[in-house]
Design a protein around this motif. Structure first.
Motif, short mmCIF file in Angstrom:
data_model
loop_
_atom_site.label_atom_id
_atom_site.label_comp_id
_atom_site.label_asym_id
_atom_site.label_seq_id
_atom_site.Cartn_x
_atom_site.Cartn_y
_atom_site.Cartn_z
N UNK A 125 92.27 -9.69 24.50
CA UNK A 125 93.35 -10.01 25.44
C UNK A 125 93.22 -9.21 26.74
N UNK A 126 92.63 -8.03 26.68
CA UNK A 126 92.66 -7.16 27.87
C UNK A 126 91.29 -6.94 28.50
N UNK A 127 90.19 -7.18 27.80
CA UNK A 127 88.88 -7.06 28.43
C UNK A 127 88.77 -8.15 29.50
N UNK A 128 88.44 -7.76 30.71
CA UNK A 128 88.37 -8.70 31.85
C UNK A 128 89.66 -9.52 31.98
N UNK A 129 90.78 -8.90 31.63
CA UNK A 129 92.11 -9.53 31.65
C UNK A 129 92.16 -10.78 30.79
N UNK A 130 91.34 -10.79 29.72
CA UNK A 130 91.46 -11.89 28.78
C UNK A 130 90.19 -12.70 28.59
N UNK B 122 100.20 -2.61 33.89
CA UNK B 122 99.46 -2.85 32.65
C UNK B 122 100.24 -2.29 31.46
N UNK B 152 96.93 -6.42 36.81
CA UNK B 152 97.15 -5.03 36.45
C UNK B 152 95.92 -4.57 35.67
N UNK B 164 92.56 -5.03 31.50
CA UNK B 164 93.87 -5.22 32.10
C UNK B 164 94.54 -6.50 31.65
N UNK B 165 95.56 -6.89 32.41
CA UNK B 165 96.33 -8.08 32.05
C UNK B 165 96.85 -8.74 33.31
N UNK B 166 97.12 -10.04 33.22
CA UNK B 166 97.91 -10.70 34.24
C UNK B 166 99.37 -10.54 33.83
#
Lengths: 382, 382
Positions: A125-130, B122, B152, B164-166
């Motif tokens: 979910x979080x690597x490269x923002x998903x 984040x 983030x 990170x995350x959107x």
């Protein structure tokens, strides 16, 4: 008895989430064909996350299948157990995934039980923002519960699963043949979650469980049926309420007690594994419902009796090393994420298959009930 | 010159994301009214995340405003600088937010520059699988760029922002009065991102910048106009393509070079801050476009001349301690997240205001261009 052949076509359970629909496939022998199914997702590479128990058993077979289908595939492992749902493991797994140059179109594959699925799914979910991920659950618990629904995460010092993301898999492969090597204790623990689906809203399925539990635990075709039915039940709830703003909370039946028990036993799997905590939690949720005048005592006794017959604990007295104190359990509940505006929310039941969300439960009622539950030493729970 | 009064009504820039629409408010004095605006979001508590530079300047004012509006408010601080976009800081901030008993309906507030915004955003995205957050950016860079758009994250050993995350904010308060205490170097760095919006698709705005840059840096009402226009430009792109599957990549104009430069200078802000790297990156992107026969040399010279006039670096030779080697920069680019299927993607331009996404740029062309850019020692860039 008919034999138990590898079916030509696995059972398909669709999860009809808008824009992110995916399939859960249930059947024997799916691992060997994983490469072909993942290649169909148009990825070029896959990072397989597993643990040091599962990887030696199934890692090579999966990597061979992936590479045979033309995917670049690498393995990352973590130590087995709840301790790997930690910041340190998350950082290590994310860095390893990046080190394997997984890009936005590639895949993270979780090969393992609930811990691996939660950790790998969160990393995806979080690597490269998903990036996309695929669940290949290897325990009964993971096949019927944690691999479905997109909840991922790690534990915090403040409680279980308090840091994480909603991230739906692109595919779930529930290869029931992988369950053949499971220790009985793990099979029983997973079975507690199977029973839960009957208790939530399907009394007929609970009745089916009472009739077939031995074959489910024993690995007959009933096990495949139980897995598929559990996935169907969970998928239906998740599609109605992906982010747990409402109905999805029903899946927490038994879990407010269970999480508190896991917390006071320090997530020590030698004392209590998640499914055992859920079994006690289910029994307590029904007894608490009875105590509040909501549920016939007969139903609460039937629930506890079935769980006990399947070899699961149902009483606080059965927690090795003790379940702490009423106050300690209540404190643990108060930090649980189902607290809203400072009030305790429970999932209670008006009977088997008739569960509901009960917000605003007074702490005094919980405390009094726990005091009684601690006081008993005999078989009051069954 | 007219005076610069506190406007009764700040400029509102709506971000029309379906289901998650929010406002960016731009104006002087917004911090003092933050409590009222956050209380309107129906939260009961707020965890304010800031850094050890900003918190002493504005932390008390914000906490007082929040508490005055009836919110429970607590402060978490991290050390200033890019080093705080780390796993260790993320874990500490998440644990602190949980320690302050922030629940699903509550708020995380980022009070600071880009680092604090990226880190706090984040943390908000993953604590309890997502709580709402509010950005109160205190640097020009953050007001015109990072606080808008929902990206983030933290840095990984493998590169910047790779984890990170959107997660879209629920509100952005860009209080331009907070910029009055900014060092000139930081103001200039933020200004590079302002100029970027003109270069992407708005030649008229670039012309406006050429005419008004001194007042933007000097804190006149033109600064408010520049912030609002930048937010409008970014919001328009983000609404078209929230998750960077397409057009949003245009916002990376200059950033492939910039991220590589930040990487080879080890994110050391004494050598290069992000906006300075962007300024060099913008100048290089235009010169590279010229070298590839895409962009008139006159436009590339005009870009570099304006950035230099505003006090920003535009050439590799201006990087204190050197910018490494062509090979090192190319390696750093290859790990950047804009790599797809092993090929380099650049944002190039056919002229000022005429940028476009250019996938499949050959590494050999980049290498040759960088070798030239390293070889020059004079004012070839301007």
């Amino acid at each position: 008895m008919t034999p138990d052949p590898v079916p030509a076509v696995p059972t398909r359970v669709p999860v009809a989430l808008e824009g992110r629909a995916y399939d859960i496939l249930v059947g024997r022998g799916l691992l060997a064909g994983a490469g072909e199914r993942l290649a169909a997702l148009k990825a070029r590479a896959a990072a397989v996350v597993s643990d040091d128990n599962v990887a030696p058993l199934h890692g090579d077979a999966l990597l061979a299948s992936l590479r045979g289908a033309g995917l670049r595939a690498d393995l990352v492992t973590v130590p087995p157990g709840e301790g790997s749902k930690s910041w340190a493991s998350l950082a290590r797994v994310c860095d390893a995934i990046l080190g394997h140059r997984i890009e936005r179109g590639d895949l993270v594959v979780a090969l393992g039980g609930g811990v691996v699925g939660d950790l790998a799914g969160f990393a995806a979910a979080i690597v490269r923002r998903g990036v996309r991920f695929v669940q290949i659950p290897t325990s009964l618990l993971a096949q019927v519960d944690s691999s479905v629904g997109g909840k991922t995460g790690i534990n915090s010092a403040h409680g279980k699963n308090l840091v994480g993301a909603f991230h739906q898999p692109s595919l779930v492969l529930a290869d029931t043949a992988l369950l053949d090597t499971l220790p009985l204790r793990e099979a029983r623990a997973g079975y507690a979650e199977v029973v839960k689906y009957g208790l939530i809203d399907d009394e007929a399925f609970f009745g089916w469980c009472e009739a077939h539990w031995e074959r489910v635990l024993g690995g007959g075709p009933e096990r495949d049926q139980a897995v598929a039915q559990s996935c169907r039940a969970k998928a239906a709830v998740v599609v109605r309420d992906e982010r747990e703003d409402g109905d999805r909370a029903l899946l927490n039946l038994g879990h407010t007690f269970a999480h508190a028990l896991e917390r006071v036993t320090a997530y020590d799997s030698r004392r209590l594994v998640h499914g055992e905590a859920v079994a006690i939690g289910l029994a307590l949720a029904f007894r608490f419902s009875t105590r509040l005048g909501l549920c016939p005592g007969q139903d609460a006794r039937r629930v506890a009796a079935h769980l006990a017959r399947a070899g699961l604990p149902t009483r606080l007295a059965e927690v090795p090393g003790g379940a702490g104190t009423p106050e300690a359990l209540l404190d643990a509940m108060a930090q649980d994420k189902k607290v809203k505006d400072g009030q305790l929310t429970f999932i209670l039941a008006r009977g088997i298959g008739r569960s509901f969300i009960a917000p605003g439960i007074a702490a005094a009622d919980v405390r009094a009930f726990l005091a009684e539950a601690f006081a008993e030493t005999g078989d009051a729970g069954s």
